[in-house]
Design an enzyme around this catalytic site. Structure first.
Site, PDB file in Angstrom:
ATOM      1  N   SER A  22      31.269  38.540  41.341  1.00 23.38           N
ATOM      2  CA  SER A  22      31.945  38.460  40.051  1.00 23.38           C
ATOM      3  C   SER A  22      33.032  39.514  39.895  1.00 23.38           C
ATOM      4  CB  SER A  22      30.927  38.598  38.916  1.00 23.38           C
ATOM      5  OG  SER A  22      30.121  39.737  39.095  1.00 23.38           O
TER       6      SER A  22
ATOM      7  N   HIS B 267      33.254  31.666  42.453  1.00 22.41           N
ATOM      8  CA  HIS B 267      32.574  32.338  41.357  1.00 22.41           C
ATOM      9  C   HIS B 267      32.127  31.321  40.309  1.00 22.41           C
ATOM     10  CE1 HIS B 267      32.825  35.299  37.749  1.00 22.41           C
ATOM     11  NE2 HIS B 267      31.588  35.204  38.203  1.00 22.41           N
TER      12      HIS B 267
ATOM     13  N   GLU C 115      35.664  29.738  39.462  1.00 23.54           N
ATOM     14  CA  GLU C 115      36.836  30.518  39.869  1.00 23.54           C
ATOM     15  C   GLU C 115      36.886  30.555  41.391  1.00 23.54           C
ATOM     16  OE1 GLU C 115      38.502  34.258  37.355  1.00 23.54           O
ATOM     17  OE2 GLU C 115      36.408  34.375  37.915  1.00 23.54           O
TER      18      GLU C 115
ATOM     19  N   ASN D  27      36.139  37.992  34.483  1.00 24.98           N
ATOM     20  CA  ASN D  27      35.494  39.254  34.132  1.00 24.98           C
ATOM     21  C   ASN D  27      36.479  40.363  33.794  1.00 24.98           C
ATOM     22  OD1 ASN D  27      32.754  38.623  34.116  1.00 24.98           O
ATOM     23  ND2 ASN D  27      32.729  38.558  36.348  1.00 24.98           N
TER      24      ASN D  27
END
Length: 284
Positions: free
Chosen positions: A119, A140, A152, A190
């Site tokens: 992440s 991800h 992702e 993130n």
């Protein structure tokens, strides 16, 4: 390349969710972890998740045995020897991931795609750990994997077009929407989400509002389906802290400094839903 056999390393929340999603869409899955207990718990969780989806009418109950039969487990990475792609979903710890991928590199063929569900850790650095780094790419998934649509896809500096095309196609096969992004700390999701969670923690730490009130403001005022603090508890506060530390280290910018309250909760073992207490209490 159409994927019919996939491996997953790590049988935690993310790994089991990825394995479930792959098997649901007809992919033969090998799932590995360091302990039989973790694997047994993962299979129980997958069965429970599939049963809930069947109760909601999302799945046909009669398909559950076939889905579960597609998942084989082992405590050795040798089980992934014939996988076309292996998705690493171990703890967000660089040393652990490096050890696992170096081991995997000596097992799978040179054309096996190696995807990481990291992440926040640099995919370019991850790719440097293995031979044929062009086959390494980020994949991800969002939590909970069976329900969340986004994947992702993070290209390392070394990632080949073929590796990227493979995971983009696989994500679509799984009913997901893949979004390709460049390799940078936290990627897109993130880099935006974790500072918001961190700022929410600061509002509690500074006595501005309670956790419940912070989440209410974000849900009712910003139309978020879940508040940032409840989301942090779902993700795991240890994971949130690890990502904030990576952002702080990579960007060397004080705006990514982790809130002291987040640090304290992790130190106290109050990690969120998985431990029974985080910003909110839970029954486990």
């Amino acid at each position: 390349m159409k994927i019919s056999m996939a491996g997953v390393i790590g049988a935690g929340t993310m790994g089991s969710g990825i394995a479930q999603t792959l098997a649901t869409h007809g992919v033969e899955v090998t799932l590995s972890d360091v302990s039989e207990e973790a694997l047994a718990r993962a299979l129980d969780n997958i069965h429970s998740s599939l049963s809930r989806l069947a109760q909601k009418g999302v799945l046909d109950l009669s398909t559950l045995p076939a889905i579960l039969a597609r998942i084989r487990t082992a405590t050795s990475a040798d089980i992934h020897r014939h996988s076309q792609i292996v998705i690493e979903a171990a703890s967000e710890n660089e040393a652990i991931k490096q050890q696992l991928l170096r081991e995997l590199d000596g097992i799978v063929p040179a054309d096996t795609v190696i995807a990481s569900n990291t992440s926040s850790i640099s995919l370019t650095r991850i790719a440097s750990w293995v031979s044929h780094p062009e086959r390494v790419i980020g994949m991800h998934f969002m939590n909970p994997v069976p329900l969340m649509q986004l994947v992702e896809v993070i290209r390392a500096l070394q990632s080949s077009d073929q590796s990227c095309d493979t995971v983009m196609e696989l994500a679509r096969t799984l009913g997901k929407t893949p979004v390709e992004v460049r390799d940078a700390a936290g990627f897109v999701s993130n880099r935006i989400l974790m500072p918001m969670i961190n700022e929410a923690a600061f509002t509690i730490y500074e006595g501005i509002a309670s956790a419940a009130d912070v989440d209410t403001v974000m849900k009712l005022g910003m139309n978020h389906p879940i508040g940032p603090l409840a989301l942090a508890d779902l993700i795991g506060l240890d994971t949130c802290l690890a990502i904030m530390d990576i952002l702080h280290t990579e960007f060397r910018d004080s705006k990514y400094r982790a809130c002291p309250l987040l640090v304290q909760l992790v130190a106290a073992g109050q990690l969120g839903r998985k431990s029974g207490h985080g910003f909110f209490p839970y029954s486990v």
